[in-house]
Design a protein around this motif. Structure first.
Motif, short mmCIF file in Angstrom:
data_model
loop_
_atom_site.label_atom_id
_atom_site.label_comp_id
_atom_site.label_asym_id
_atom_site.label_seq_id
_atom_site.Cartn_x
_atom_site.Cartn_y
_atom_site.Cartn_z
N GLU A 1 1.00 -1.17 -0.02
CA GLU A 1 0.07 0.16 -0.15
C GLU A 1 0.88 1.32 -0.04
N SER A 2 0.45 1.96 -1.04
CA SER A 2 1.19 3.44 -1.10
C SER A 2 2.63 3.43 -0.90
N LEU A 3 3.44 2.69 -1.70
CA LEU A 3 4.85 2.46 -1.28
C LEU A 3 5.65 3.44 -2.51
N PRO A 4 6.67 3.78 -2.47
CA PRO A 4 7.65 4.46 -3.22
C PRO A 4 7.66 3.63 -4.55
N TYR A 5 7.99 4.05 -5.52
CA TYR A 5 8.17 3.28 -6.88
C TYR A 5 9.00 2.00 -6.67
N THR A 6 10.24 2.35 -6.21
CA THR A 6 11.18 1.35 -6.40
C THR A 6 10.95 0.18 -4.95
N GLU A 7 10.35 0.38 -4.24
CA GLU A 7 9.82 -0.53 -3.31
C GLU A 7 8.56 -1.46 -3.72
N TYR A 8 7.86 -0.60 -4.28
CA TYR A 8 6.65 -1.39 -5.19
C TYR A 8 7.08 -2.34 -5.96
#
Length: 378
Positions: free
Chosen positions: A265-272
């Motif tokens: 949920e609502s993560l920075p792009y790289t973590e996602y």
């Protein structure tokens, strides 16, 4: 050529830049990074003060009292201080009608400077704008991202951004664009349909994907089928996330030993991106006719993506095999499609491989960059 790309919401402009640079052009991106996604940019308009611990206090107070976000003003101010670095470009391209994301009056002031101090300007129809908002509210298609708004009063807050594009103040911005641009491109089929009769429409230019950055791994299912669902609360209803959640509840009960579900949920792009790398199936959206950027990147990695893959999309690309699962706003349908894949894992492998081949053929960033250049140079 010197090319300035204004705005970034999905990595589209970053991938296009990579293609254009590979072809020998100088490219600069100016944007705020799009909040928690934090996309890379060359000239940043990120609201550093408003998003700091100290600045966030008055920001929240002002927002609660007025429903106005002072970060928008900071975006515009920071863009203003970059103006000297945003002139004498051969081409300026805006990612949509609110590329700078500041107040309407300041947005128009900055736009006028960019129109005056550069040569050619183009607009992307990539997301909601004045034309798209009118089209959606007219219910001209069999379904759209507006379905939850029409059906569920609790979703209205999420849809305010669409109505913002219909205000007289934004209409001035819309008119300013179309008085100055050489033309407008659509980034996928969902935007072609509303624009196809517009006199300034230049056609569909598919989203560019830098496949070198997305390693393809042929799907191997040794134990459980892993299903990934990414949630951004700002697009909870427009993506149809609630329908995916309901479908997953049924699937987990139906196949307790055969599936594993990952929710981010609502993560920075790289973590996602790193979280969904281990998945086999990615649940993206239910209201699209074509794929958005997240879906395309997952397809590039060989995932089976539930997203827009309607007849209009299939016909446009003359497809003879599935490259994605056409997700519909129907829980029973979603459960049936997921069940079929879980019970037939060879299908997951087959569709994942076809997805990668499709991306390489139709969305290669060099190929798409050449298509943009052909229009720029006319």
């Amino acid at each position: 050529m010197r090319i300035l790309l204004v705005g970034e919401f999905s990595r589209l402009h970053n991938s296009l830049k990579e293609g254009l640079v590979a072809l020998g052009h100088e490219v600069v991106i100016v944007a705020n990074g799009d909040g928690f996604k934090n996309f890379p940019v060359d000239l940043s308009t990120k609201a550093k003060w408003s998003e700091s611990k100290l600045g966030n206090i008055p920001r929240q107070i002002i927002y609660r009292l007025t429903k106005w976000d002072i970060a928008r003003l900071e975006f515009g101010i920071r863009c203003y201080f970059h103006l000297n670095q945003m002139q004498n470009f051969d081409v300026v391209q805006f990612i949509n009608e609110a590329s700078i994301q500041t107040t309407p009056r300041l947005e128009r002031f900055l736009l006028k400077k960019l129109f005056k101090n550069n040569k050619k300007t183009f607009l992307l129809c990539c997301g909601v704008d004045y034309v798209i908002a009118n089209y959606l509210l007219a219910k001209k298609e069999r379904y759209s991202i507006m379905n939850p708004y029409f059906e569920n009063p609790n979703s209205k807050k999420e849809y305010q951004f669409i109505f913002d594009f219909l205000t007289p103040n934004h209409k001035k911005t819309h008119d300013l664009f179309y008085q100055n641009i050489k033309g407008v491109f659509a980034s996928d089929i969902d935007y072609v349909l509303p624009l196809q009769k517009h006199p300034q429409f230049l056609g569909l230019l598919p989203n560019p994907i830098n496949t070198a950055q997305f390693r393809f791994s042929e799907i191997e299912i040794t134990n459980k089928v892993i299903i990934f669902l990414g949630i951004n609360r700002g697009t909870y209803y427009t993506k149809g996330i609630v329908l995916f959640e309901k479908a997953l509840e049924i699937i987990q009960t139906k196949y307790p030993t055969k599936v594993a579900v990952t929710i981010a949920e609502s993560l920075p792009y790289t973590e996602y991106i790193s979280l969904y790398d281990q998945s086999h199936i990615v649940l993206d959206q239910v209201y699209g006719f074509d794929q958005g950027y997240n879906a395309l990147e997952a397809m590039a990695k060989g995932k089976v993506v539930f997203t827009g893959a309607e007849k209009e999309f299939v016909d446009h690309y003359h497809l003879t095999e599935k490259v994605a699962i056409n997700a519909l706003p129907d829980v029973d349908y979603l459960v049936n499609e997921l069940s079929h894949l879980i019970e037939n894992p060879i299908e997951i492998k087959k569709i994942g491989a076809a997805a990668r081949q499709f991306i390489e053929k139709e969305h290669d960033y060099i190929k798409i960059a050449k298509q943009y250049l052909a229009h720029y140079q006319k």
